[in-house]
Design a protein around this motif. Sequence first.
Motif, PDB file in Angstrom:
ATOM      1  N   ARG A  46       0.981  -1.341   0.116  1.00 20.86           N
ATOM      2  CA  ARG A  46       0.114  -0.066  -0.135  1.00 20.86           C
ATOM      3  C   ARG A  46       0.778   1.267  -0.150  1.00 20.86           C
ATOM      4  O   ARG A  46       0.294   2.318  -0.439  1.00 20.86           O
ATOM      5  CB  ARG A  46      -0.931   0.007   1.242  1.00 20.86           C
ATOM      6  N   ARG A 161      -2.257   2.685  13.709  1.00 20.37           N
ATOM      7  CA  ARG A 161      -1.750   1.888  12.363  1.00 20.37           C
ATOM      8  C   ARG A 161      -1.772   2.665  11.004  1.00 20.37           C
ATOM      9  O   ARG A 161      -1.082   2.490  10.300  1.00 20.37           O
ATOM     10  CB  ARG A 161      -2.182   0.559  12.138  1.00 20.37           C
ATOM     11  N   GLN A 229      -7.306   8.018   2.605  1.00 17.15           N
ATOM     12  CA  GLN A 229      -7.941   8.120   1.242  1.00 17.15           C
ATOM     13  C   GLN A 229      -8.199   9.465   0.477  1.00 17.15           C
ATOM     14  O   GLN A 229      -7.812   9.574  -0.773  1.00 17.15           O
ATOM     15  CB  GLN A 229      -9.191   7.364   1.174  1.00 17.15           C
ATOM     16  N   ILE A 269       1.592   6.783  -5.376  1.00 13.97           N
ATOM     17  CA  ILE A 269       1.448   8.367  -5.904  1.00 13.97           C
ATOM     18  C   ILE A 269       2.580   8.601  -6.950  1.00 13.97           C
ATOM     19  O   ILE A 269       2.333   9.366  -7.793  1.00 13.97           O
ATOM     20  CB  ILE A 269       1.383   9.066  -4.556  1.00 13.97           C
TER      21      ILE A 269
HETATM   22  O1  UT7 Z   1       2.972  13.603   2.860  1.00 19.85           O
HETATM   23  C1  UT7 Z   1       1.746  13.636   3.306  1.00 19.85           C
HETATM   24  C2  UT7 Z   1       0.554  13.486   2.370  1.00 19.85           C
HETATM   25  N1  UT7 Z   1       0.050  12.206   2.579  1.00 19.85           N
HETATM   26  C3  UT7 Z   1      -0.223  11.044   1.869  1.00 19.85           C
HETATM   27  O2  UT7 Z   1      -0.045  11.603   0.638  1.00 19.85           O
HETATM   28  C4  UT7 Z   1      -0.790  10.100   2.149  1.00 19.85           C
HETATM   29  C5  UT7 Z   1      -1.942   9.754   1.276  1.00 19.85           C
HETATM   30  N2  UT7 Z   1      -2.638   8.386   1.659  1.00 19.85           N
HETATM   31  C6  UT7 Z   1      -2.077   7.178   1.485  1.00 19.85           C
HETATM   32  O3  UT7 Z   1      -0.762   6.961   1.170  1.00 19.85           O
HETATM   33  C7  UT7 Z   1      -2.919   6.066   1.895  1.00 19.85           C
HETATM   34  O4  UT7 Z   1      -4.251   6.350   1.827  1.00 19.85           O
HETATM   35  C8  UT7 Z   1      -2.549   5.353   3.091  1.00 19.85           C
HETATM   36  C9  UT7 Z   1      -1.111   4.456   2.971  1.00 19.85           C
HETATM   37  C10 UT7 Z   1      -2.490   6.143   4.355  1.00 19.85           C
HETATM   38  C11 UT7 Z   1      -3.510   4.149   3.409  1.00 19.85           C
HETATM   39  O5  UT7 Z   1      -3.861   3.228   2.287  1.00 19.85           O
HETATM   40  P1  UT7 Z   1      -4.903   3.105   1.751  1.00 19.85           P
HETATM   41  O6  UT7 Z   1      -4.814   1.932   0.582  1.00 19.85           O
HETATM   42  O7  UT7 Z   1      -5.637   4.162   1.234  1.00 19.85           O
HETATM   43  O8  UT7 Z   1      -5.752   2.154   2.909  1.00 19.85           O
HETATM   44  P2  UT7 Z   1      -7.473   2.810   3.470  1.00 19.85           P
HETATM   45  O9  UT7 Z   1      -7.018   3.799   4.398  1.00 19.85           O
HETATM   46  O10 UT7 Z   1      -8.341   2.594   2.430  1.00 19.85           O
HETATM   47  O11 UT7 Z   1      -7.498   1.331   4.350  1.00 19.85           O
HETATM   48  C12 UT7 Z   1      -7.757   0.145   3.787  1.00 19.85           C
HETATM   49  C13 UT7 Z   1      -8.126  -1.133   4.742  1.00 19.85           C
HETATM   50  C14 UT7 Z   1      -8.846  -0.744   5.632  1.00 19.85           C
HETATM   51  O12 UT7 Z   1      -9.294  -1.852   6.252  1.00 19.85           O
HETATM   52  P3  UT7 Z   1     -11.023  -2.377   5.818  1.00 19.85           P
HETATM   53  O13 UT7 Z   1     -11.763  -1.162   6.277  1.00 19.85           O
HETATM   54  O14 UT7 Z   1     -10.951  -2.271   4.335  1.00 19.85           O
HETATM   55  O15 UT7 Z   1     -11.298  -3.517   6.491  1.00 19.85           O
HETATM   56  C15 UT7 Z   1      -7.678  -0.337   6.820  1.00 19.85           C
HETATM   57  O16 UT7 Z   1      -8.519  -0.477   8.220  1.00 19.85           O
HETATM   58  O17 UT7 Z   1      -6.606  -1.254   5.167  1.00 19.85           O
HETATM   59  C16 UT7 Z   1      -6.746  -0.991   6.872  1.00 19.85           C
HETATM   60  N3  UT7 Z   1      -5.487  -0.424   7.272  1.00 19.85           N
HETATM   61  C17 UT7 Z   1      -4.481  -1.241   7.402  1.00 19.85           C
HETATM   62  N4  UT7 Z   1      -4.490  -2.545   7.432  1.00 19.85           N
HETATM   63  C18 UT7 Z   1      -2.907  -3.032   7.685  1.00 19.85           C
HETATM   64  C19 UT7 Z   1      -5.192   0.740   7.418  1.00 19.85           C
HETATM   65  N5  UT7 Z   1      -4.047   1.047   7.907  1.00 19.85           N
HETATM   66  C20 UT7 Z   1      -3.517  -0.344   8.010  1.00 19.85           C
HETATM   67  C21 UT7 Z   1      -2.315  -0.759   8.312  1.00 19.85           C
HETATM   68  N6  UT7 Z   1      -2.028  -2.228   8.342  1.00 19.85           N
HETATM   69  N7  UT7 Z   1      -1.174  -0.279   8.783  1.00 19.85           N
END
Ligand code: UT7
Length: 338
Positions: A46, A161, A229, A269
Amino acid sequence: MKFDLRPRSLRRAKITALGTYVPPRLLTNADLEKMVHTNDQWIVERTGIRERHLVDPGVATSDLAVAAARICLAERGIEPSEVEAIIVATVTPDMLFPATACLVQDKLGAKGAWGFDMSAACCAFVYALQVGAKLIESGAHKKVLVIGADVMSSIIDYKDRSTCIIFGDGAGAVLLEPAEEGEVGMIDFLHEIDGSGAASLYMPGGGSLHPPTAETVAKNMHVVHQEGQAVYKFAVRKMSEATEALLARNGIHGSDLDCFIPHQANKRIIVSTAERLGIAPERVIINIDRFGNTTAGTIPLAMQTAREENKLHKGDLVLLASVGAGYTVGTCLLRWEI
Ligand code: UT7
């Protein structure tokens, strides 16, 4: 004493030296697996991150900034006393005031310098680069130190997390000086802010709105809060839009670039932006696997990676790009002149 009132000729700025520093202690994905409900595979797929460097207690942003600055000045072979201005880009200043730039000035022994901090989260280094370049181009100064430094571990909740897997600590410094005859240096910048995104990535406590109290601590308001997201979608869209606009107004195509050095927030990204711009993968600098997101430190750290991987040479056309909290968007086109 007579003042010289003749108009100063505009002169381009160029980067003449680079220094970077990360603290030695590592936090790996395996370490995080023992701290929160996560796993190496999820983090790598991810985000692209495998490990990050974290400071030990008592080490602050100014310490990382000074370490990077010393390496930078040594590379150029000049004394700290020759630096005329210091801009520290950071979202984790040692304290709210005085500015971390003042602490850096003192620790470095840069007796002749003035300076200030730049607060623009992940875009602060690129914004500081433009301000520093203008100080050179205006003729006001001949040696400006621009430092991106953050101790993100000081504002991360290591029980959350969704944020603790992302961030790391690190710093990088560049020296800006006037370009020589025939050199190009800094070419163009294109920035944007959109405060409607403020609630997607922020630290609510500790400022004038919510000064620190027992309640703000109990409510976990002194750590990073992120709607992953929402930030992700904005970053993917804006990094492409802003860089395309910057390249277009300079008559340049992605395929003309020698090196793309993006902010390291998420590997997906970066890859998506590079694909959209038509930049070959070998010209895209990615080191998020080793450092995570060090906020203002990512771009100078990635410049160093580009040099170590022999992907950055004198005369190269380079694109910098970042998107982050604010929202902020920052881009820069330059020729590497070291
Ligand atoms: O530099 C500052 C600017 N910041 C950014 O550019 C960050 C931009 N965002 C991201 O990089 C991503 O959104 C993240 C890496 C923060 C998260 O990745 P994602 O693919 O958007 O995950 P999500 O938040 O949509 O979560 C997907 C699933 C969720 O579970 P369910 O609801 O599908 O069951 C989360 O609870 O992944 C779960 N999840 C995790 N699982 C394992 C969220 N964090 C974790 C984790 N380990 N650390």
